[in-house]
Design a protein around this motif. Structure first.
Motif, PDB file in Angstrom:
ATOM      1  N   GLU A   1       0.824  -1.201   0.000  1.00  0.00           N
ATOM      2  CA  GLU A   1       0.000   0.000   0.000  1.00  0.00           C
ATOM      3  C   GLU A   1       0.863   1.259   0.000  1.00  0.00           C
ATOM      4  O   GLU A   1       0.570   2.234  -0.692  1.00  0.00           O
ATOM      5  CB  GLU A   1      -0.923  -0.002   1.223  1.00  0.00           C
ATOM      6  N   LEU A   2       1.930   1.233   0.792  1.00  0.00           N
ATOM      7  CA  LEU A   2       2.817   2.396   0.853  1.00  0.00           C
ATOM      8  C   LEU A   2       3.509   2.623  -0.485  1.00  0.00           C
ATOM      9  O   LEU A   2       3.645   3.763  -0.943  1.00  0.00           O
ATOM     10  CB  LEU A   2       3.851   2.190   1.957  1.00  0.00           C
ATOM     11  N   ALA A   3       3.942   1.547  -1.132  1.00  0.00           N
ATOM     12  CA  ALA A   3       4.569   1.682  -2.446  1.00  0.00           C
ATOM     13  C   ALA A   3       3.579   2.218  -3.469  1.00  0.00           C
ATOM     14  O   ALA A   3       3.928   3.061  -4.319  1.00  0.00           O
ATOM     15  CB  ALA A   3       5.123   0.333  -2.903  1.00  0.00           C
ATOM     16  N   ALA A   4       2.320   1.745  -3.404  1.00  0.00           N
ATOM     17  CA  ALA A   4       1.307   2.238  -4.333  1.00  0.00           C
ATOM     18  C   ALA A   4       1.038   3.717  -4.115  1.00  0.00           C
ATOM     19  O   ALA A   4       0.821   4.471  -5.081  1.00  0.00           O
ATOM     20  CB  ALA A   4       0.016   1.432  -4.167  1.00  0.00           C
ATOM     21  N   GLU A   5       1.060   4.152  -2.855  1.00  0.00           N
ATOM     22  CA  GLU A   5       0.835   5.572  -2.594  1.00  0.00           C
ATOM     23  C   GLU A   5       1.959   6.422  -3.178  1.00  0.00           C
ATOM     24  O   GLU A   5       1.712   7.449  -3.820  1.00  0.00           O
ATOM     25  CB  GLU A   5       0.729   5.831  -1.092  1.00  0.00           C
ATOM     26  N   ILE A   6       3.198   5.999  -2.968  1.00  0.00           N
ATOM     27  CA  ILE A   6       4.329   6.800  -3.437  1.00  0.00           C
ATOM     28  C   ILE A   6       4.328   6.897  -4.964  1.00  0.00           C
ATOM     29  O   ILE A   6       4.506   7.982  -5.536  1.00  0.00           O
ATOM     30  CB  ILE A   6       5.647   6.198  -2.924  1.00  0.00           C
ATOM     31  N   THR A   7       4.117   5.766  -5.653  1.00  0.00           N
ATOM     32  CA  THR A   7       4.103   5.810  -7.114  1.00  0.00           C
ATOM     33  C   THR A   7       2.898   6.590  -7.634  1.00  0.00           C
ATOM     34  O   THR A   7       3.001   7.312  -8.637  1.00  0.00           O
ATOM     35  CB  THR A   7       4.085   4.380  -7.676  1.00  0.00           C
ATOM     36  N   GLY A   8       1.753   6.479  -6.960  1.00  0.00           N
ATOM     37  CA  GLY A   8       0.577   7.235  -7.392  1.00  0.00           C
ATOM     38  C   GLY A   8       0.751   8.730  -7.217  1.00  0.00           C
ATOM     39  O   GLY A   8       0.430   9.519  -8.118  1.00  0.00           O
ATOM     40  N   VAL A   9       1.264   9.132  -6.067  1.00  0.00           N
ATOM     41  CA  VAL A   9       1.497  10.554  -5.817  1.00  0.00           C
ATOM     42  C   VAL A   9       2.558  11.104  -6.777  1.00  0.00           C
ATOM     43  O   VAL A   9       2.438  12.219  -7.287  1.00  0.00           O
ATOM     44  CB  VAL A   9       1.902  10.771  -4.347  1.00  0.00           C
ATOM     45  N   ALA A  10       3.599  10.322  -7.030  1.00  0.00           N
ATOM     46  CA  ALA A  10       4.642  10.766  -7.954  1.00  0.00           C
ATOM     47  C   ALA A  10       4.075  11.003  -9.347  1.00  0.00           C
ATOM     48  O   ALA A  10       4.416  12.000 -10.013  1.00  0.00           O
ATOM     49  CB  ALA A  10       5.767   9.734  -8.012  1.00  0.00           C
ATOM     50  N   ALA A  11       3.191  10.119  -9.820  1.00  0.00           N
ATOM     51  CA  ALA A  11       2.597  10.299 -11.145  1.00  0.00           C
ATOM     52  C   ALA A  11       1.738  11.560 -11.205  1.00  0.00           C
ATOM     53  O   ALA A  11       1.792  12.325 -12.188  1.00  0.00           O
ATOM     54  CB  ALA A  11       1.762   9.072 -11.507  1.00  0.00           C
ATOM     55  N   ILE A  12       0.953  11.813 -10.162  1.00  0.00           N
ATOM     56  CA  ILE A  12       0.112  13.017 -10.133  1.00  0.00           C
ATOM     57  C   ILE A  12       0.973  14.283 -10.131  1.00  0.00           C
ATOM     58  O   ILE A  12       0.689  15.254 -10.854  1.00  0.00           O
ATOM     59  CB  ILE A  12      -0.819  12.982  -8.912  1.00  0.00           C
ATOM     60  N   GLU A  13       2.036  14.272  -9.343  1.00  0.00           N
ATOM     61  CA  GLU A  13       2.893  15.459  -9.268  1.00  0.00           C
ATOM     62  C   GLU A  13       3.710  15.646 -10.545  1.00  0.00           C
ATOM     63  O   GLU A  13       4.009  16.780 -10.932  1.00  0.00           O
ATOM     64  CB  GLU A  13       3.787  15.354  -8.034  1.00  0.00           C
ATOM     65  N   LEU A  14       4.095  14.542 -11.208  1.00  0.00           N
ATOM     66  CA  LEU A  14       4.773  14.674 -12.499  1.00  0.00           C
ATOM     67  C   LEU A  14       3.844  15.310 -13.530  1.00  0.00           C
ATOM     68  O   LEU A  14       4.276  16.146 -14.347  1.00  0.00           O
ATOM     69  CB  LEU A  14       5.256  13.308 -12.980  1.00  0.00           C
TER      70      LEU A  14
END
Length: 298
Positions: A159-172
């Motif tokens: 779940e933590l990995a999914a959050e980091i990759t999801g947030v990174a995509a939104i911010e990119l």
């Protein structure tokens, strides 16, 4: 009889005791002074040649104790080594995921943004983009915090990995569209621009598109190291999202919204320095559509 010594105060006549008169020192007989034979020596043990040399057990532990201490040290060292290896492997995995997702992030060009938000200037349009991205990352953080209530602790790293990759995509996506709004699209194709946006995200700074030599379109070891550091920082900041009783959901939403706004402010501050007005922008081609775009809510 009056004047006689009571039985319990009479001296016992032990065998071998001196029965002579009390003419010794202080008028005490030999039986009161103890035996006249030679007793234990009061000489230091170290000076006695007839006894074995002492061992200092406080300074030199026994062989068994040394072996146990060495075994504990070895186990601790091995545990630290394995823990460090797992942490490095996790960071490398997340870094690779973020790099793989970067070219798949759908980005709207300036013409599309102006059609979707008619009548807005650059700053108002940028405010709209930041608000949407902050709401999206807050939703991701709340979702992970809510998942922490479920009785599936082994799923928490996922779940933590999914959050980091999801947030990174939104911010990119936010970073790329802010560069469009301020007229500073970096040169190159989809992959090169994605790499430039990764560099901007990891360094939390805007890209100076007027200096192509400063825009890195290739992933080198230094950029990957910077990405790993940024992901590790985000991971540590996201740990409170795993608190139970929906506290993590609230904390995750607030922290992600705050972090996204903070990142956007730093990017916009850099972009304002080299902003190109819309009426001075050359005719730019439409942005390419990724072959397998990510589904993002912004």
């Amino acid at each position: 009889m009056t004047g006689s010594t009571p039985p319990w105060k009479r001296r016992s006549l032990r065998q071998g005791a001196d029965q002579g008169p009390s003419d010794g020192p202080h008028r005490a007989r030999d039986d009161e002074r103890g035996s006249s034979e030679t007793g234990a020596s009061l000489e230091p043990v170290a000076d006695r040649a007839d006894l074995p040399a002492p061992t200092d057990t406080t300074r030199t532990p026994a062989p068994v104790a040394r072996r146990r201490a060495a075994a504990v040290r070895d186990r601790a060292r091995e545990g630290a080594r394995k823990g460090g290896s797992r942490a490095r492997a996790g960071l490398a995995y997340l870094t690779d995921r973020v790099i793989e997702n970067a070219p798949r992030v759908p980005v709207r060009d300036l013409a599309t943004l102006r059609r979707q938000f008619p009548g807005l200037g650059p700053e108002e349009l940028a405010d709209k983009l930041v608000t949407g991205a902050a709401s999206a990352t807050a939703t991701v953080g709340a979702g992970v915090g809510a998942a922490a209530m479920l009785p599936v602790p082994p799923a928490m790293p996922t779940e933590l990995a999914a959050e980091i990759t999801g947030v990174a995509a939104i911010e990119l996506k936010l970073i790329a569209e802010l560069h469009e709004v301020y007229g500073l699209r970096p040169p190159g194709n989809l992959k090169e621009r994605s790499t430039a946006y990764l560099n901007s995200w990891s360094g939390e700074r805007g890209i100076d598109a007027r200096k192509p030599s400063t825009v890195s379109g290739a992933l080198n070891s230094q950029m990957k190291q910077q990405l790993r550091q940024q992901i590790m920082k985000r991971t540590i900041r996201d740990l409170p999202n795993l608190m139970p009783f929906l506290v993590g959901a609230a904390v995750g939403a607030v922290m992600n919204r705050r972090d996204t706004r903070k990142l956007a402010e730093r990017i916009r501050k850099d972009l304002r320095k080299t902003q190109v007005p819309w009426d001075e922008l050359p005719q730019l081609p439409a942005l390419e559509t990724p072959a397998d775009p990510l589904q993002l809510e912004t």
